[in-house]
Motif scaffolding. Sequence first.
Motif, PDB file in Angstrom:
ATOM      1  N   TRP A  66      79.545  10.317   8.284  1.00 56.52           N
ATOM      2  CA  TRP A  66      79.749  11.325   9.317  1.00 56.52           C
ATOM      3  C   TRP A  66      79.199  12.678   8.864  1.00 56.52           C
ATOM      4  CZ3 TRP A  66      82.005  16.020   9.878  1.00 56.52           C
ATOM      5  CH2 TRP A  66      82.133  16.495  11.176  1.00 56.52           C
ATOM      6  N   VAL A  67      79.458  13.031   7.609  1.00 53.41           N
ATOM      7  CA  VAL A  67      78.969  14.300   7.052  1.00 53.41           C
ATOM      8  C   VAL A  67      77.439  14.346   7.117  1.00 53.41           C
ATOM      9  CG1 VAL A  67      78.749  15.638   4.919  1.00 53.41           C
ATOM     10  CG2 VAL A  67      80.991  14.808   5.633  1.00 53.41           C
ATOM     11  N   SER A  68      76.796  13.247   6.783  1.00 56.34           N
ATOM     12  CA  SER A  68      75.326  13.184   6.836  1.00 56.34           C
ATOM     13  C   SER A  68      74.819  13.411   8.257  1.00 56.34           C
ATOM     14  CB  SER A  68      74.823  11.828   6.340  1.00 56.34           C
ATOM     15  OG  SER A  68      75.184  11.645   5.004  1.00 56.34           O
ATOM     16  N   LYS A  69      75.481  12.778   9.234  1.00 62.52           N
ATOM     17  CA  LYS A  69      75.091  12.964  10.639  1.00 62.52           C
ATOM     18  C   LYS A  69      75.275  14.418  11.063  1.00 62.52           C
ATOM     19  CE  LYS A  69      76.770   8.843  12.778  1.00 62.52           C
ATOM     20  NZ  LYS A  69      77.563   8.332  13.898  1.00 62.52           N
ATOM     21  N   LYS A  71      75.299  17.134   9.175  1.00 65.05           N
ATOM     22  CA  LYS A  71      74.300  18.001   8.535  1.00 65.05           C
ATOM     23  C   LYS A  71      72.948  17.881   9.224  1.00 65.05           C
ATOM     24  CE  LYS A  71      76.136  18.376   3.865  1.00 65.05           C
ATOM     25  NZ  LYS A  71      75.960  18.003   2.453  1.00 65.05           N
ATOM     26  N   ALA A  72      72.636  16.683   9.701  1.00 63.58           N
ATOM     27  CA  ALA A  72      71.348  16.447  10.356  1.00 63.58           C
ATOM     28  C   ALA A  72      71.209  17.265  11.645  1.00 63.58           C
ATOM     29  CB  ALA A  72      71.175  14.963  10.646  1.00 63.58           C
ATOM     30  N   LEU A  73      72.324  17.567  12.305  1.00 60.60           N
ATOM     31  CA  LEU A  73      72.258  18.374  13.529  1.00 60.60           C
ATOM     32  C   LEU A  73      71.842  19.807  13.243  1.00 60.60           C
ATOM     33  CD1 LEU A  73      75.356  17.311  15.662  1.00 60.60           C
ATOM     34  CD2 LEU A  73      72.969  16.780  16.061  1.00 60.60           C
ATOM     35  N   ASP A  74      72.170  20.309  12.057  1.00 62.83           N
ATOM     36  CA  ASP A  74      71.810  21.663  11.623  1.00 62.83           C
ATOM     37  C   ASP A  74      72.244  22.736  12.631  1.00 62.83           C
ATOM     38  OD1 ASP A  74      70.845  23.414   9.725  1.00 62.83           O
ATOM     39  OD2 ASP A  74      68.873  23.539  10.683  1.00 62.83           O
ATOM     40  N   ILE A  75      73.542  22.705  12.957  1.00 59.75           N
ATOM     41  CA  ILE A  75      74.148  23.711  13.836  1.00 59.75           C
ATOM     42  C   ILE A  75      75.069  24.553  12.962  1.00 59.75           C
ATOM     43  CG2 ILE A  75      75.684  24.068  15.799  1.00 59.75           C
ATOM     44  CD1 ILE A  75      74.641  21.393  16.908  1.00 59.75           C
ATOM     45  N   PRO A  76      74.909  25.889  12.945  1.00 56.65           N
ATOM     46  CA  PRO A  76      75.657  26.739  12.017  1.00 56.65           C
ATOM     47  C   PRO A  76      77.177  26.508  11.988  1.00 56.65           C
ATOM     48  CG  PRO A  76      73.977  28.027  13.120  1.00 56.65           C
ATOM     49  CD  PRO A  76      73.963  26.661  13.750  1.00 56.65           C
ATOM     50  N   GLY A  77      77.822  26.416  13.140  1.00 62.89           N
ATOM     51  CA  GLY A  77      79.268  26.210  13.181  1.00 62.89           C
ATOM     52  C   GLY A  77      79.676  24.880  12.567  1.00 62.89           C
ATOM     53  N   ILE A  78      78.908  23.850  12.861  1.00 60.50           N
ATOM     54  CA  ILE A  78      79.196  22.523  12.307  1.00 60.50           C
ATOM     55  C   ILE A  78      78.894  22.510  10.813  1.00 60.50           C
ATOM     56  CG2 ILE A  78      78.526  20.088  12.356  1.00 60.50           C
ATOM     57  CD1 ILE A  78      78.222  20.398  15.399  1.00 60.50           C
ATOM     58  N   VAL A  82      81.425  21.387   7.877  1.00 55.46           N
ATOM     59  CA  VAL A  82      81.050  20.351   6.899  1.00 55.46           C
ATOM     60  C   VAL A  82      81.140  20.897   5.473  1.00 55.46           C
ATOM     61  CG1 VAL A  82      79.097  18.956   6.066  1.00 55.46           C
ATOM     62  CG2 VAL A  82      79.646  19.023   8.492  1.00 55.46           C
ATOM     63  N   ASN A  83      80.711  22.146   5.271  1.00 51.62           N
ATOM     64  CA  ASN A  83      80.815  22.749   3.939  1.00 51.62           C
ATOM     65  C   ASN A  83      82.276  22.885   3.515  1.00 51.62           C
ATOM     66  OD1 ASN A  83      78.051  22.944   3.702  1.00 51.62           O
ATOM     67  ND2 ASN A  83      77.976  25.037   4.469  1.00 51.62           N
ATOM     68  N   ALA A  86      83.334  19.425   2.446  1.00 50.35           N
ATOM     69  CA  ALA A  86      82.741  19.088   1.150  1.00 50.35           C
ATOM     70  C   ALA A  86      83.412  19.850   0.013  1.00 50.35           C
ATOM     71  CB  ALA A  86      81.241  19.381   1.169  1.00 50.35           C
ATOM     72  N   GLY A  87      83.865  21.067   0.308  1.00 43.49           N
ATOM     73  CA  GLY A  87      84.500  21.885  -0.717  1.00 43.49           C
ATOM     74  C   GLY A  87      85.850  21.361  -1.178  1.00 43.49           C
ATOM     75  N   ASP A  88      86.509  20.578  -0.341  1.00 39.11           N
ATOM     76  CA  ASP A  88      87.830  20.064  -0.710  1.00 39.11           C
ATOM     77  C   ASP A  88      87.989  18.629  -0.231  1.00 39.11           C
ATOM     78  OD1 ASP A  88      90.241  20.204  -1.924  1.00 39.11           O
ATOM     79  OD2 ASP A  88      91.139  21.635  -0.548  1.00 39.11           O
ATOM     80  N   ILE A  89      87.075  17.788  -0.632  1.00 35.93           N
ATOM     81  CA  ILE A  89      87.012  16.414  -0.136  1.00 35.93           C
ATOM     82  C   ILE A  89      88.259  15.600  -0.484  1.00 35.93           C
ATOM     83  CG2 ILE A  89      85.750  15.407  -2.082  1.00 35.93           C
ATOM     84  CD1 ILE A  89      84.970  14.725   1.597  1.00 35.93           C
ATOM     85  N   ASP A  90      88.862  15.841  -1.659  1.00 34.73           N
ATOM     86  CA  ASP A  90      90.071  15.093  -2.033  1.00 34.73           C
ATOM     87  C   ASP A  90      91.223  15.403  -1.075  1.00 34.73           C
ATOM     88  OD1 ASP A  90      88.830  13.855  -4.162  1.00 34.73           O
ATOM     89  OD2 ASP A  90      89.458  15.385  -5.612  1.00 34.73           O
ATOM     90  N   ALA A  91      91.381  16.662  -0.711  1.00 34.23           N
ATOM     91  CA  ALA A  91      92.435  17.046   0.221  1.00 34.23           C
ATOM     92  C   ALA A  91      92.189  16.422   1.598  1.00 34.23           C
ATOM     93  CB  ALA A  91      92.520  18.562   0.337  1.00 34.23           C
ATOM     94  N   ILE A  92      90.934  16.385   2.023  1.00 40.00           N
ATOM     95  CA  ILE A  92      90.599  15.777   3.315  1.00 40.00           C
ATOM     96  C   ILE A  92      90.924  14.293   3.287  1.00 40.00           C
ATOM     97  CG2 ILE A  92      88.735  15.278   4.953  1.00 40.00           C
ATOM     98  CD1 ILE A  92      89.497  18.267   4.760  1.00 40.00           C
TER      99      ILE A  92
END
Length: 139
Positions: A66-69, A71-78, A82-83, A86-92
Amino acid sequence: SSKTEIVKRQSLIQLLYKPISQIKKLSQEQLNKVIELYPKLKEVYDLTESFKALVLGKRIEELEKWVSKAKALDIPGINSFVNGIAGDIDAINNAVIYDYSNGLAEGSVNKVKVIKRIMYGRCSFDMLRKKVLRLEGSR
């Protein structure tokens, strides 16, 4: 001549949170026309729906895809969202897998902060403590 129909942005934003059947001012036909005019909206809509399905279905193994998809959209809010993931993947991962919540503790902390803001500069810590305990006792 073709008839122009106005679809409010607010109705489209509600799609991020609700299924279309719960949005009073937007029909499936209207959504289809908007998507026809703005194909990027379809990608964002599909992305949010797949994220909700991933979280509600506790399918954490699909998060990376899902994260890869996203990022592929390259929309600033998204990208910002996503960042954050990614910054707290264990908590997610834990938030998706487990049903536990710290909502009760957060509610209590929020209440103390509100009382503290109201009393700012007027009273001592001891007075704040007494006020919080009195309010908790009256529940």
